[in-house]
Design a protein around this motif. Structure first.
Motif, mmCIF file in Angstrom:
data_model
loop_
_atom_site.group_PDB
_atom_site.id
_atom_site.type_symbol
_atom_site.label_atom_id
_atom_site.label_comp_id
_atom_site.label_asym_id
_atom_site.label_seq_id
_atom_site.Cartn_x
_atom_site.Cartn_y
_atom_site.Cartn_z
ATOM 1 N N CYS B 121 0.828 -1.201 0.000
ATOM 2 C CA CYS B 121 0.000 0.000 0.000
ATOM 3 C C CYS B 121 0.865 1.255 0.000
ATOM 4 C CB CYS B 121 -0.888 -0.020 1.245
ATOM 5 S SG CYS B 121 -1.717 1.538 1.566
ATOM 6 N N ASP B 122 0.554 2.189 -0.930
ATOM 7 C CA ASP B 122 1.286 3.456 -0.953
ATOM 8 C C ASP B 122 0.360 4.624 -0.622
ATOM 9 O OD1 ASP B 122 -0.284 3.352 -3.136
ATOM 10 O OD2 ASP B 122 1.315 3.544 -4.620
ATOM 11 N N LEU B 123 -0.830 4.317 -0.124
ATOM 12 C CA LEU B 123 -1.836 5.311 0.243
ATOM 13 C C LEU B 123 -2.190 6.231 -0.944
ATOM 14 C CD1 LEU B 123 -0.754 6.316 3.876
ATOM 15 C CD2 LEU B 123 -2.684 4.900 3.207
ATOM 16 N N CYS B 124 -2.121 5.693 -2.164
ATOM 17 C CA CYS B 124 -2.527 6.395 -3.379
ATOM 18 C C CYS B 124 -1.958 7.820 -3.476
ATOM 19 C CB CYS B 124 -4.047 6.447 -3.504
ATOM 20 S SG CYS B 124 -4.769 4.821 -3.651
ATOM 21 N N PRO B 125 -0.686 7.959 -3.835
ATOM 22 C CA PRO B 125 -0.062 9.294 -3.854
ATOM 23 C C PRO B 125 -0.761 10.285 -4.792
ATOM 24 C CG PRO B 125 1.351 7.624 -4.901
ATOM 25 C CD PRO B 125 0.255 6.897 -4.228
ATOM 26 N N ASP B 126 -1.480 9.767 -5.802
ATOM 27 C CA ASP B 126 -2.119 10.683 -6.747
ATOM 28 C C ASP B 126 -3.467 11.179 -6.258
ATOM 29 O OD1 ASP B 126 0.037 10.028 -8.225
ATOM 30 O OD2 ASP B 126 -1.014 8.688 -9.609
ATOM 31 N N ARG B 127 -3.920 10.666 -5.141
ATOM 32 C CA ARG B 127 -5.274 11.034 -4.712
ATOM 33 C C ARG B 127 -5.246 11.663 -3.332
ATOM 34 N NH1 ARG B 127 -9.117 6.894 -7.332
ATOM 35 N NH2 ARG B 127 -10.661 8.065 -6.171
ATOM 36 N N GLU B 128 -6.296 12.382 -3.066
ATOM 37 C CA GLU B 128 -6.461 12.979 -1.746
ATOM 38 C C GLU B 128 -6.794 11.875 -0.732
ATOM 39 O OE1 GLU B 128 -7.509 17.181 -0.327
ATOM 40 O OE2 GLU B 128 -6.024 16.287 -1.611
ATOM 41 N N VAL B 129 -7.794 11.071 -1.104
ATOM 42 C CA VAL B 129 -8.251 9.965 -0.260
ATOM 43 C C VAL B 129 -7.984 8.677 -1.033
ATOM 44 C CG1 VAL B 129 -10.253 8.930 0.878
ATOM 45 C CG2 VAL B 129 -10.055 11.419 0.737
ATOM 46 N N PRO B 130 -7.396 7.655 -0.396
ATOM 47 C CA PRO B 130 -7.080 6.422 -1.118
ATOM 48 C C PRO B 130 -8.315 5.805 -1.782
ATOM 49 C CG PRO B 130 -6.025 6.413 1.017
ATOM 50 C CD PRO B 130 -6.908 7.625 0.981
ATOM 51 N N ALA B 131 -8.068 5.126 -2.914
ATOM 52 C CA ALA B 131 -9.171 4.591 -3.707
ATOM 53 C C ALA B 131 -10.027 3.608 -2.923
ATOM 54 C CB ALA B 131 -8.600 3.915 -4.948
ATOM 55 N N CYS B 132 -9.404 2.819 -2.090
ATOM 56 C CA CYS B 132 -10.171 1.800 -1.345
ATOM 57 C C CYS B 132 -11.193 2.449 -0.435
ATOM 58 C CB CYS B 132 -9.219 0.918 -0.542
ATOM 59 S SG CYS B 132 -8.096 1.827 0.529
ATOM 60 N N VAL B 133 -10.785 3.547 0.206
ATOM 61 C CA VAL B 133 -11.679 4.227 1.147
ATOM 62 C C VAL B 133 -12.857 4.831 0.394
ATOM 63 C CG1 VAL B 133 -11.825 6.067 2.857
ATOM 64 C CG2 VAL B 133 -9.746 4.696 2.680
ATOM 65 N N VAL B 134 -12.544 5.413 -0.770
ATOM 66 C CA VAL B 134 -13.598 6.017 -1.579
ATOM 67 C C VAL B 134 -14.591 4.946 -2.024
ATOM 68 C CG1 VAL B 134 -14.079 7.267 -3.714
ATOM 69 C CG2 VAL B 134 -12.051 7.830 -2.361
ATOM 70 N N ALA B 135 -14.031 3.770 -2.359
ATOM 71 C CA ALA B 135 -14.889 2.731 -2.908
ATOM 72 C C ALA B 135 -15.747 2.032 -1.870
ATOM 73 C CB ALA B 135 -14.023 1.695 -3.622
ATOM 74 N N CYS B 136 -15.359 2.093 -0.611
ATOM 75 C CA CYS B 136 -16.068 1.303 0.406
ATOM 76 C C CYS B 136 -17.494 1.801 0.590
ATOM 77 C CB CYS B 136 -15.326 1.367 1.742
ATOM 78 S SG CYS B 136 -16.154 0.381 3.004
ATOM 79 N N PRO B 137 -18.516 0.950 0.348
ATOM 80 C CA PRO B 137 -19.898 1.413 0.418
ATOM 81 C C PRO B 137 -20.425 1.531 1.847
ATOM 82 C CG PRO B 137 -19.832 -0.883 -0.241
ATOM 83 C CD PRO B 137 -18.409 -0.445 -0.105
ATOM 84 N N THR B 138 -19.763 0.919 2.814
ATOM 85 C CA THR B 138 -20.327 0.919 4.173
ATOM 86 C C THR B 138 -19.511 1.742 5.155
ATOM 87 O OG1 THR B 138 -19.061 -1.048 4.708
ATOM 88 C CG2 THR B 138 -21.287 -1.400 3.879
ATOM 89 N N ASN B 139 -18.501 2.432 4.630
ATOM 90 C CA ASN B 139 -17.593 3.186 5.498
ATOM 91 C C ASN B 139 -16.839 2.302 6.487
ATOM 92 O OD1 ASN B 139 -18.091 5.616 4.305
ATOM 93 N ND2 ASN B 139 -19.756 6.143 5.730
ATOM 94 N N ALA B 140 -16.598 1.064 6.104
ATOM 95 C CA ALA B 140 -15.772 0.209 6.955
ATOM 96 C C ALA B 140 -14.328 0.681 6.916
ATOM 97 C CB ALA B 140 -15.860 -1.235 6.479
ATOM 98 N N LEU B 141 -13.981 1.371 5.832
ATOM 99 C CA LEU B 141 -12.642 1.955 5.744
ATOM 100 C C LEU B 141 -12.770 3.457 5.933
ATOM 101 C CD1 LEU B 141 -11.297 0.045 2.606
ATOM 102 C CD2 LEU B 141 -10.965 -0.530 5.000
#
Lengths: 679, 173, 167
Positions: B121-141
């Motif tokens: 994991c590089d915490l998505c350097p190109d993004r403000e918020v990592p892609a996984c967090v954005v994608a999570c539908p239940t806010n588990a991340l």
């Protein structure tokens, strides 16, 4: 590629009973192949197991019977040797009576050999038979005997993997029984908690979730403390106690004073940890108590074991998968040697010698008219009997008491004062050097027979190799000796002896050579030929006459030899991962010896600083019984004021105390006051 | 620093985070082209299903403050970026000895099969918020600082507790 | 999938069975157990052997190309070896040793070939002996992905055990 063949065998070192294949090329052992299908070790072998073949081809193996003479050791033929021996036995028996004879069995020899040895002794009219269990787990037999009714491990080792809590006290299983660590770690992977109580921070303690570092010899206080917490918090298993035990009232009363605060003061374990350990153990669905020589080798050995049994009974952790008491025995057949009655107070199958009915039973079984009625001398009492003049002859089979018995210098004197000493072994051990006659025996893979591991698993070992020189299987030697003594031993092979054992010992009733050879052994009790064996004891009822287990309260007493101003340190002894017991095998194994070449003593760096000792200094350790030199290792593993020495090298047991436990007569190896100085 | 915090109790095991992660680390950063891309884009977050408990748990790099992987790496390929406090991995220096994956306490160092180097994991350097967090539908991340994350939990607990309290403001009994 | 010997460090009991098994099989141990102790008496055993690197330094350093990485692992050609010992210097794990051919010691002009001694994962055996013998089950013969998966599973289980109510 030459013809190579694989032969299944069982490791000759410790009591775990690991299986592996010996790889043979032209009749010579060339390698080891692992046996992943074996139920005990799943193919794994500890360092000693990997080095097991080295001793077979060792140049120091005994190849001829030897007699001591003025010129040194003199080679004999078997006929001469056995004739001399039989003559000597007859002479001593005729002059001084059968009570002047003593026979020491071997926990390294098969069930058949041990059975025959004690039969010879008893047919000659003496109960002076004993084996090295006296030095390691005699207190297990007495302690578990009076609480549960059977002095053996209640569950197989593989059950440990299903425990939710494992309480280990006085056992360094990671170094001494490494395959046990496999099961413990499997349990831990499943989420179990491991509690290790030990004065020394051993590799077993490294694995633990909670380490209770108690002062040496305060085990009873600690266990009583745990039970007090369990009772005070109402965590005991009331249904189990009501249905299957007696004597809880006595225990409750006796435990009152063992509050965490008091126990913490005695043991040095923080009160919070005691409470935490008690809660974890009691609340677990299934929990096991694992103990070993840290519990048994004390003057209070029987009481220590009893306390362990009480603890398991209190929480109902017995008689089901993953819950039980697991005493880790020492030698590969120490369980078997005890089962076979190589004990002064028991006939085969733990039948008490001093009860009249039992005599009749065995007379009928053996077709005899007379059996010795007097209780025999146990190994630890024999030394004094020699000095008292009542013991004149000793037959030692596969054992090295000079290095394994406490207060060794006294023992050496005793061996020298015997009229005649015969030692039967694979090497010229330090004890054999005191003998008048030395008989060369076959090593483990050079003979067949059954061995009983610590989990009561009886396994058959086949003869795969030829013994060097004239060395003979112990069984053949005993049969020939018996015939020369007119005792009429008509056995042709080990299978015949096993058949007689099956007729005599009920727990072994269903065994036969053919059955044992089929799979990976059977777990006793196995009463009949169709019985599959009993891996878990006490599932329905206990082995006591009324089927109920009893709580036996025990009191903590200060250790027999506390440190004082003259002898300010407390010496404890134990095993290391790379050596084995008296070391007569492991010290002859190059791979093991090069990694652990000499005797050492562990001491706390703070103590070393106070005495201006550095790591690697040769220091002199002196107790009231003797003195030894050893190299200092500075380590936080031992607490201040405590010293640790392994007992694999000559020297350690010159120091240890020979005070005995009153019930089991086990010596209190652990805990001798000593002083040290720079050489 | 902000990290991907996990609330396993909210995870329903949809694996959207895994897909988003792989897409984010593809060349075009777009799902349909990512599927056919070579080397195959690699995810760096793992949703582990625990059969005994019948629950999924997302696991990803914790960017440990005292990270064993940075200590063990013989080439310095894995190191701590002192500015962002991230544990970063430079494939250029990676020799593929997998010592990092051996010492990682969370088992979140994977393998780029074609290049034979470690991926993490590089915490998505190109993004403000990592892609996984954005994608999570239940806010588990949740992408948050440790203190912030605790703050979110506290607010929820406070809300629950407050439910049992009479708050006045004109509520009639 | 490249497999290697992985160590579950929390499981190692420092018994050295792996060392002895390797020594028994090949005459010298290619795995060594180092014991790391902390000041409080606790400790951990760390078996160190060849990591089977994907881009091995030893091969990069070898001037004669005697060592080279192929798809299925590191290959060694003793005919090309000039016994220079650069591979030993290059290995970051101290897991490689150079044995002089013919048992001589010291580089000689007449005897220019050496043998690289390193863990070769027991060719011809299903499982390397160190893994098969490990009594504690600390050594695992696997690849990094499956090893990581096991650890993740364990961690996942732990963080759920006292299962909190959803907030």
């Amino acid at each position: 590629m030459e013809e190579r063949s694989l032969h299944p065998s069982i490791c000759p070192y410790c009591s775990v009973g690991c299986g592996f294949y010996i790889e043979l090329e032209k009749g010579r052992p060339v390698g080891i192949r692992y046996m992943p299908e074996h139920p005990v070790n799943e193919g794994a072998l500890c360092p000693k197991g990997n080095a097991a073949l080295e001793i077979l081809t060792h140049p120091e193996r005994l190849t001829h019977p030897l007699r001591k003479s003025e010129k040194g050791w003199e080679k004999l033929s078997w006929n001469e040797a056995l004739d001399t021996l039989a003559e000597k036995i007859r002479e001593v028996r005729g002059k001084a009576g059968p009570e002047a004879l003593a026979f020491l069995g071997s926990a390294k020899c098969s069930n058949e050999e041990n059975y025959l040895l004690q039969k010879i002794a008893r047919m000659l009219g003496t109960n002076n038979v004993d084996n090295c269990a006296r030095l390691c787990h005699a207190s297990t037999i007495t302690g578990l005997g009076k609480t549960l009714g059977a002095g053996a491990m209640t569950n197989p080792l593989s059950d440990l993997a299903h425990s939710e809590c494992i309480f280990v006290v006085g056992s360094n299983f990671a170094e001494n029984h490494p395959p046990v660590a496999r099961r413990v770690l499997q349990a831990k992977d499943r989420g179990a908690s491991l509690i290790v109580a030990d004065p020394r921070l051993t590799p077993s303690a490294w694995l633990s979730d909670l380490t209770l570092r108690l002062r040496p010899g305060t085990d009873i206080a600690l266990i009583n403390g745990l039970m007090q917490v369990i009772l005070a918090e109402g965590l005991e298993d009331r249904v189990f106690i009501r249905k299957r035990t007696v004597g809880i009232e006595g225990l409750e009363k006796a435990l009152k004073k063992y509050t965490p605060k008091t126990v913490s003061r005695i043991t040095g374990v923080p009160a919070g940890d005691i409470i935490k350990a008690a809660r974890t153990f009691a609340k677990a669905e299934t929990a096991s108590v694992v103990y070993s020589m840290g519990i048994t080798q004390h003057v209070s050995g029987t009481d220590n074991v009893t306390a362990c049994a009480d603890l398991a009974l209190l929480c109902g952790h017995l008689g089901k998968k993953g819950a039980g008491i697991l005493p880790l025995r020492g030698q590969n057949n120490v369980q078997g040697a005890c089962d076979m009655g190589v004990l002064a107070e028991f006939f085969p199958g733990y039948v008490k010698t001093d009860r009249a009915g039992n005599q009749e039973w065995l007379k009928k079984a053996w077709g005899l008219e007379k059996l010795p009625e007097k209780k025999g001398l146990v190994a630890t009492e024999m030394v004094d009997a020699v000095f008292g003049g009542s013991l004149k002859f000793a037959y030692i089979m596969g054992r090295d008491p000079v290095n394994s018995t406490p207060n060794a210098s006294k023992l050496k004197k005793a061996l020298d004062s015997l009229d005649f000493l015969v030692v039967q072994d694979i090497f010229l051990t330090d004890s054999a050097k005191h003998a008048d006659l030395v008989l060369p025996a076959a090593a483990w893979a050079e003979k067949e027979g059954s061995f009983t591991s610590t989990e009561r698993r009886i396994q058959w070992v086949e003869r795969t190799l030829v013994s060097p020189g004239d060395a003979k299987p112990d069984l053949e030697i005993l049969i020939e000796l018996a015939n020369r003594l007119g005792l009429d031993a008509t056995y042709k092979e080990a299978g015949d002896v096993l058949a007689e054992i099956a007729r005599t010992v009920p727990a072994y009733g269903g065994l036969s050579k053919e059955r044992l050879k089929e799979g990976c052994g059977l777990i006793w009790p196995c009463p009949d030929a169709l019985h599959p064996g009993t891996p878990i004891l006490h599932t329905e009822s206990f082995s006591t006459p009324n089927g109920l287990a009893s709580f036996v309260p025990v009191e903590f007493l200060e250790p027999a030899e506390p440190p004082d101003s003259d002898y300010p340190f407390l010496l404890i002894t134990g095993r290391t991962g790379l050596h084995y017991n008296a070391g007569s095998m492991s010290r002859r194994s190059e791979a093991l010896l090069c990694r652990e070449p000499e005797l050492y003593v562990e001491l706390n760096p703070a103590d070393a600083e106070a005495l201006a000792l550095e790591a690697g200094t040769i220091i002199v350790i002196e107790t009231r019984r003797g003195r030894t030199e050893a190299k200092a290792r500075l380590t936080q593993r031992v607490d201040r004021g405590v010293l640790f020495m392994p007992f694999h090298f000559p020297g350690t047991n010159l120091l240890t105390a020979d005070a005995l436990d009153r019930e089991s007569k086990i010596p209190g190896f652990k805990g001798s006051a000593c002083r040290i100085w720079r050489r | 620093m902000k990290e991907v915090m996990i609330r396993p109790e909210l995870c329903m095991g949809c694996r959207s985070c895994e897909i988003a992660c792989a897409v984010e680390h593809s060349k075009k950063k777009e799902l349909f082209s990512a599927i056919r891309e070579k080397p195959t884009p690699k995810k760096r977050i793992y949703v582990e299903y625990i059969p005994e408990l019948a629950v999924p748990v997302p696991v990803t790099c914790r960017h440990c403050e005292d990270a064993p992987c940075t200590t063990i790496c013989p080439t310095g390929a894995i190191s701590r970026d002192e500015l962002t406090r991230k544990v970063i991995h430079d494939p250029e220096f990676c020799i593929g000895c997998w010592a990092c994956s051996m010492v990682c306490n969370y088992g979140v160092i994977g393998k780029e099969k074609e290049a034979r180097v470690a991926v993490k994991c590089d915490l998505c350097p190109d993004r403000e918020v990592p892609a996984c967090v954005v994608a999570c539908p239940t806010n588990a991340l949740v992408f948050a600082e440790v203190e912030e994350f605790s703050g979110i939990k506290r607010a929820k607990v406070a809300l629950k507790m407050a439910k049992g309290v009479q708050m006045g403001a004109g509520k009639a009994h | 999938m490249t497999k290697a010997v992985y160590v579950n460090l929390s499981h190692c009991i420092a018994c050295k069975a792996c060392e002895l098994a390797c020594e028994r099989e090949y005459g010298e141990a290619r795995v060594r157990v180092e014991v790391v102790l902390n000041g409080a008496g606790g400790g951990v055993g760390v078996p160190v052997s060849c990591r089977q690197c994907e881009t091995p330094f030893c091969a990069l350093a070898c001037p004669e190309n005697a060592l080279g990485r192929e798809v299925d692992g590191l290959k060694f050609d003793s005919g090309l070896c000039s016994d220079c010992g650069l591979c030993v210097l290059a290995c970051p794990f101290g897991a490689i040793e150079l044995k002089k051919a013919g048992g001589g010691s010291g580089t000689s002009f007449l005897n220019l070939s050496g043998t690289v001694v390193r863990c070769e994962l027991c060719p011809g055996k299903e499982t390397p002996v160190c893994v098969a013998t490990c009594p504690a089950g600390a050594l695992v013969y696997t690849d990094c992905e499956s090893f990581g998966k096991n650890i993740r599973r364990g961690k996942g289980k732990k963080c759920l055990k006292p299962s909190p109510a959803p907030l």
